[in-house]
Structures are given as C-alpha cells and as structure tokens.
Design an enzyme around this catalytic site. Structure first.
Site, mmCIF file in Angstrom:
data_model
loop_
_atom_site.group_PDB
_atom_site.id
_atom_site.type_symbol
_atom_site.label_atom_id
_atom_site.label_comp_id
_atom_site.label_asym_id
_atom_site.label_seq_id
_atom_site.Cartn_x
_atom_site.Cartn_y
_atom_site.Cartn_z
ATOM 1 N N ASP A 199 -3.583 -13.146 -1.643
ATOM 2 C CA ASP A 199 -3.346 -11.797 -1.931
ATOM 3 C C ASP A 199 -1.826 -11.632 -1.264
ATOM 4 O OD1 ASP A 199 -3.797 -8.548 -2.377
ATOM 5 O OD2 ASP A 199 -2.887 -8.635 -0.311
ATOM 6 N N GLY A 240 -5.984 0.565 2.028
ATOM 7 C CA GLY A 240 -6.814 1.624 2.358
ATOM 8 C C GLY A 240 -6.641 2.563 1.215
ATOM 9 N N LYS A 290 1.723 -11.091 -3.672
ATOM 10 C CA LYS A 290 2.859 -10.114 -2.995
ATOM 11 C C LYS A 290 4.103 -10.523 -2.967
ATOM 12 C CE LYS A 290 -0.930 -6.757 -1.361
ATOM 13 N NZ LYS A 290 -1.573 -6.634 -0.245
ATOM 14 N N GLY A 342 0.808 -1.250 0.025
ATOM 15 C CA GLY A 342 -0.062 -0.040 0.056
ATOM 16 C C GLY A 342 0.884 1.172 -0.019
HETATM 17 N N1 HSE Z 1 -6.711 -6.372 0.019
HETATM 18 C C1 HSE Z 1 -5.380 -5.816 0.342
HETATM 19 C C2 HSE Z 1 -4.963 -5.837 1.893
HETATM 20 C C3 HSE Z 1 -5.335 -4.343 0.007
HETATM 21 O O1 HSE Z 1 -5.795 -5.841 2.560
HETATM 22 O O2 HSE Z 1 -3.771 -5.753 2.097
HETATM 23 C C4 HSE Z 1 -3.838 -3.864 -0.257
HETATM 24 O O3 HSE Z 1 -3.255 -4.561 -1.308
#
Ligand code: HSE
Length: 369
Positions: free
Chosen positions: A184, A285, A188, A117
């Site tokens: 997710d 966010g 990453k 983020g």
């Molecule tokens: N859904 C992801 C998280 C959003 O909660 O980290 C940011 O990549």
C-alpha cells in the site's frame, strides 16, 4: 451532481453519510456486493445499472483493488462520467491510461483520498508544483502499519493483536498483507513521486520491505538505542537521479516521525522554494478518507479536475548507501551488534533489498541519519 457510488465498505459508506448533508450532491445508485437497503439510493449488484443511467454524471469508485475497478472506471469514462476515486492500487497502476482518457473525453478525474486519507496530500503536491520544483516526497503513508508500530512501541502490545484491532477499526485493506508487507505504501509513494516529479517511474525498480517480520524483541532493541521504528517511503529526484523505496526505518525518538501516533500519517515534501513541508492527519479510516472524496466532489462542482499527466518513463537508481539494522544471518561484516541483530553500514538500498528477498523472515530497517 448525481453520483453512482461503487463500493459500500469503509470509504463508500462514509461518502454516503457525508454527502447526505450536502444538498448539491446526491448519491443516486450504489453498486456493492453487501446486502444493504438505503432510503435515498437504489442499491444494485450490477454495475451496468450505473453505467447506463444517463442521469448519473459522476462515478465515485471506492471498491479498492485494480480489477474490476479499472474496467468499471474506464467504462464509466467512455460513457462520459466524471471520476472520483480513493483507490491507490488503481491510480498507481493505471493513472497514465486513465488521465489521458479523461483529457481526451473532457472529463474530470480526482483521486485525493488515494494517499494520506484525510490529509489532502496529493492536492497539496499538485498546488506545490505550480510554483516550485519538488525534489523529495515521502514519509509515513500507511495508517495500519503506523497503528501497529505505535502500539507495539508505546504499549508493548502483540503484533497480531494490534493488527486485528486495525482491521476492526477499518484501517486495513481487505487483505492486510497489502498493508504490512508495504505494498500500500509502495503504491502511494509511486503515485506521489510520479505526480511530484512529473514522470512515470519504472515500478519494478522500486523495492519494498514491510513490517510483518518485526518482533517485540526488535522493538525493545530500538528503544534501548533511542530509536523508534516506522514504515517510511522515500521518493527523491536529485542530480537527475530518481531514488524511490519503501522500508522500515529507525528514527531518533525525538524526530517528528517517531511521535506520529495511531492511524496517523506524516507526509513530507521538500521543494526548492518552500523547503520542507509536512502534512499530518489520519491516514486511514472511514470519515477522514471519505472527507477527501467529498472534497474532490466539491472540486468537481467548482470545475477543478485533477492532475497533470505523468511525464516520460524513467528508471530508478537505488545505489544510495545506507546504514541498516538487520536481524537474520547477514553474510557480510557487521559494524555493531544490537542483541541478536547487527548494524551494517554503507550497504546500498538495492543490495539490502535483494538480499532480503532471498532470505524471507529476516527483518531489516534503515537507520535514518
Ligand atoms: N489501509 C490503508 C492504510 C488505508 O492503512 O493506510 C488508507 O489508504
């Protein structure tokens, strides 16, 4: 810079808002499914309105998901447009097709917001690689899971209630299973490892276990033994071997990771010159994520495209043996019992993940040394 923005959800809207105060960047058209009307940009449901607009030089993709994001980004590149994306599923899956295309076409491509983020983690990995060999990356990479685990641990809140809050706050993916089942984080850590180590990992060999089976009793169990549970990713390149995996991990309650609150991420690299460097900030966010999309746009304005292409395709070796917390009917011998769970030592990552896959509903967590 004239932008065509794809997607007007959490991140897209944030980009639009931040860019409003930057005179050298203009969002000209927005392609989205929502009914919105914007004072300064044309809103369309048809991607071709952006593709065929020759005044648009840069496409910002904030739609999420691999399809149709991949087709749109590829077509935009074929049409000569630079790309900035926050889409980790897209870049983890298609980076080694998109980066060579960017190079071939002389275009710039950046995806800093795809991991961490607001942290700017991938830019740091790229900078770090210029002067040292990185041999480990990973950490807390999903804001939604951290938000859930933190609220369950500190406040004793219910898993489902906290997940709903994380959704309402715009942290979770459209399908929150992507967050809580670890996918997710999997995207990453694969992307981070590929960039850090200059390889293309065999993704099918990277195992993932998420937090969706955790219970309040597990959390109490961890506390009673001085641990906190976090969803932690690991990517290592040591002795010519690549070990990469994602699973819940119990860390001592005084560890840095244990004290990461709410939607924050803590991502670490270890390099031969710098040693450990950790990066901390809001990992999910609207504005934290949009901040790094806009940073990428400024980098483009300054002529800086992104990352080196991945290197050769490599296999992953997860024979590393760890100590595990297991709630479920573990078939082997137990070294300790914690309530209705057992602690088992010296079980490889591969073996534990394979067993878990065959036994849905069990909860496993590695215990950090
Ligand atoms: N859904 C992801 C998280 C959003 O909660 O980290 C940011 O990549």
């Amino acid at each position: 810079m004239r932008i065509g923005l794809l997607g007007f959800g959490v991140v897209g809207r944030g980009v639009y808002d931040i860019v409003a105060s930057k005179p050298d960047i203009e969002v000209v058209k927005v392609c989205c499914l929502e009914e919105v009307s914007l004072p300064d940009a044309v809103v369309t449901k048809d991607f071709n309105d952006i593709l065929t607009d020759d005044t648009i030089d840069t496409v910002v993709e904030a739609m999420g998901g691999v399809h149709p994001a991949y087709e749109f980004v590829r077509a935009a590149m074929e049409a000569g447009k630079h790309i900035v994306t926050s889409n980790k599923a897209l870049v983890a899956s298609c980076y080694d097709e998109l980066l060579p295309l960017a190079k071939e076409k002389g275009l710039k491509f950046r995806c800093t917001a795809a991991v961490g983020g607001g942290i700017g983690w991938l830019s740091e990995v790229e900078r770090s690689r210029r002067v040292q060999t990185i041999y480990q990356v990973g950490g807390i990479m999903n804001g939604t899971c951290n938000y859930i685990l933190d609220n369950m641990t500190r406040l004793g809140l219910d898993y489902n209630d906290v997940l709903k809050e994380a959704q309402a706050l715009g942290y979770a993916e459209a399908n929150p299973s992507t967050d809580v089942d670890g996918i997710d984080t999997w995207h990453k850590v694969i992307l981070s490892s590929n960039i850090a180590f200059g390889v293309s990992l065999n993704r099918d060999q990277v195992p993932v276990a998420g937090i969706s089976a955790i219970s309040a009793a597990d959390v109490e169990n961890f506390k009673a033994h001085g641990y906190v549970c976090k969803l932690i990713s690991t990517g290592k390149h040591l002795d010519g071997k690549y070990s990469v995996y994602v699973h819940p991990t119990l860390v001592k309650s005084n560890a840095l990771e244990a004290n990461v609150p709410m939607n924050y991420n803590l991502i670490t690299l270890v390099g031969d010159t710098s040693g450990r460097m950790s990066f901390y900030g809001q990992g999910a966010g609207r504005y934290p994520t949009a901040y790094n999309v806009v940073q990428d746009l400024v980098d483009l304005l300054e002529g800086r495209g992104f990352y080196s292409t991945y290197g050769e395709s490599v296999d992953v070796d997860n024979s590393e043996a760890l100590t595990w917390y297991v709630r479920g009917s573990w078939p082997g011998a137990a070294d300790e019992t914690w309530g209705d769970a057992v602690i088992v030592k010296n079980v490889s990552v591969d073996e534990m993940h394979a067993w878990r896959k065959e036994n849905p509903g069990v909860f496993i967590a590695a215990i950090a040394e």
